[in-house]
Design a protein around this motif. Structure first.
Motif, mmCIF file in Angstrom:
data_model
loop_
_atom_site.group_PDB
_atom_site.id
_atom_site.type_symbol
_atom_site.label_atom_id
_atom_site.label_comp_id
_atom_site.label_asym_id
_atom_site.label_seq_id
_atom_site.Cartn_x
_atom_site.Cartn_y
_atom_site.Cartn_z
ATOM 1 N N GLN A 1 40.794 2.487 51.649
ATOM 2 C CA GLN A 1 40.018 3.651 51.239
ATOM 3 C C GLN A 1 38.941 3.994 52.261
ATOM 4 O O GLN A 1 38.631 5.174 52.489
ATOM 5 N N GLN B 1 47.843 7.783 44.828
ATOM 6 C CA GLN B 1 46.857 6.901 45.447
ATOM 7 C C GLN B 1 47.550 5.772 46.223
ATOM 8 O O GLN B 1 47.145 5.419 47.335
ATOM 9 N N ALA C 1 39.552 7.967 42.866
ATOM 10 C CA ALA C 1 40.085 7.925 44.222
ATOM 11 C C ALA C 1 39.510 6.792 45.059
ATOM 12 O O ALA C 1 40.179 6.251 45.937
ATOM 13 N N TRP C 2 38.247 6.416 44.789
ATOM 14 C CA TRP C 2 37.576 5.401 45.598
ATOM 15 C C TRP C 2 37.342 4.115 44.794
ATOM 16 O O TRP C 2 36.448 3.339 45.107
ATOM 17 N N GLU D 1 47.082 5.009 50.290
ATOM 18 C CA GLU D 1 46.601 3.715 50.763
ATOM 19 C C GLU D 1 47.662 2.990 51.586
ATOM 20 O O GLU D 1 47.339 2.244 52.521
ATOM 21 N N THR E 1 40.148 12.373 41.951
ATOM 22 C CA THR E 1 41.384 11.595 41.978
ATOM 23 C C THR E 1 42.292 12.081 43.104
ATOM 24 O O THR E 1 42.098 13.168 43.658
ATOM 25 N N VAL E 2 43.277 11.278 43.435
ATOM 26 C CA VAL E 2 44.216 11.617 44.513
ATOM 27 C C VAL E 2 45.339 12.474 43.929
ATOM 28 O O VAL E 2 46.050 12.028 43.023
ATOM 29 N N ARG F 1 42.500 -2.926 49.372
ATOM 30 C CA ARG F 1 42.475 -1.506 49.055
ATOM 31 C C ARG F 1 41.144 -0.880 49.467
ATOM 32 O O ARG F 1 41.113 0.289 49.854
ATOM 33 N N PRO G 1 39.738 13.842 48.254
ATOM 34 C CA PRO G 1 40.442 13.891 46.959
ATOM 35 C C PRO G 1 40.179 15.209 46.240
ATOM 36 O O PRO G 1 39.239 15.943 46.565
ATOM 37 N N GLN H 1 45.287 2.269 39.719
ATOM 38 C CA GLN H 1 45.886 2.993 40.841
ATOM 39 C C GLN H 1 46.995 3.887 40.300
ATOM 40 O O GLN H 1 47.848 3.437 39.535
#
Length: 275
Positions: free
Chosen positions: A205, A184, A174-175, A188, A252-253, A201, A215, A180
């Motif tokens: 974030q 995500q 996620a970060w 963003e 993760t997103v 990006r 996330p 991607q």
């Protein structure tokens, strides 16, 4: 340069008209949200259910527009069974009302199970024309302070790709910025709309952290990770911090985490349709 966004006809309220778009999609579509292009063809019953869901969703979104002027929502579908990870929805897109009427989506799709992705525009009919786990949809509005900027950005082919990273992993950190995944990109891109001066990006974030986006943390064990990485080009774990990865904690997103975040920011803006 990024690939030019492919523009497809928006979903029609008429099922007969929508079927024409379905035939075109079945003949030429080649991108899926983390799925292989060799997936089984949909049955006539599945196509009918997908188009019915699209009709229901189009009607519900139009009612929301007529009620309070909402022109953008985060739209989620249930394309895969993620219940073992405590997730309900698998994929999100930004759905927006066209100036001429009707709704369209823009979303990030994995290119046939490869490690690459692209952005595409679809009508609601094609968005739901997938081998869905459940024929249901969920959506959420965005805070009004960001809606106009997001609506304008989504229609601008130059700005909408600004946060797109073509290197794809279904479980991208996620970060991180090495890969991607689809959800995500959506998060963003909202950050870019809210703060148009962003250049990277990393900045997007940082904004998401500032706005208290959280996330999902999925428990994915080592054998599962090794199997996924060995057999699927669109799955990678090497962007995750070692401490989290070795503890089986994959941050993760997810669609669920984005919907929950928007509910915290704009309470009461959710909606659902389904068969």
């Amino acid at each position: 340069m990024e690939k030019t966004l492919k523009s497809l006809s928006r979903f029609s309220a008429s099922l007969c008209a929508a079927l024409i778009a379905v035939l075109v999609a079945l003949a030429s579509g080649n991108a899926y949200a983390g799925r292989s292009c060799t997936a089984a063809k949909l049955s006539p019953q599945a196509i009918e259910r997908s188009l019915t869901l699209a009709q229901q969703t189009a009607s519900a979104l139009e009612n929301t527009y007529e009620k309070d002027g909402t022109r953008v929502v985060l739209l989620a579908r249930a394309g895969q069974d993620l219940t073992r990870y405590q997730q309900t929805w698998s994929h999100v897109a930004w759905a927006y009302r066209l100036p001429t009427g009707g709704w369209q989506v823009v979303h990030k799709l994995n290119d046939c199970g490869s490690d690459r992705s692209m952005l595409m525009r679809h009508g609601l009919g094609e968005f739901f024309l997938d081998d869905l786990w459940r024929h249901q949809a969920a959506w959420h509005t965005v805070p009004k302070a960001w809606e106009e900027a997001l609506w304008s950005l989504l229609q601008n082919n130059t700005r909408v790709v600004a946060m797109h990273e073509p290197r794809y992993s279904m479980v991208s950190y996620a970060w991180g910025t090495r890969y991607q995944q689809s959800n995500q990109w959506a998060a963003e891109t909202l950050a870019l709309a809210a703060e148009p001066g962003m250049l990277s990006r990393q900045q997007a974030q940082g904004w998401l952290r500032l706005k208290d986006y959280k996330p999902a943390i999925l428990e994915i064990r080592a054998l599962t990770r090794l199997g996924g990485r060995a057999t699927a080009a669109n799955i990678a774990f090497d962007d995750h911090p070692n401490a989290q990865r070795f503890a089986n904690q994959i941050e993760t997103v997810t669609a669920d985490s984005m919907l929950a975040w928007l509910e915290r920011l704009a309470p009461g803006g959710q909606g659902r349709t389904g068969l």
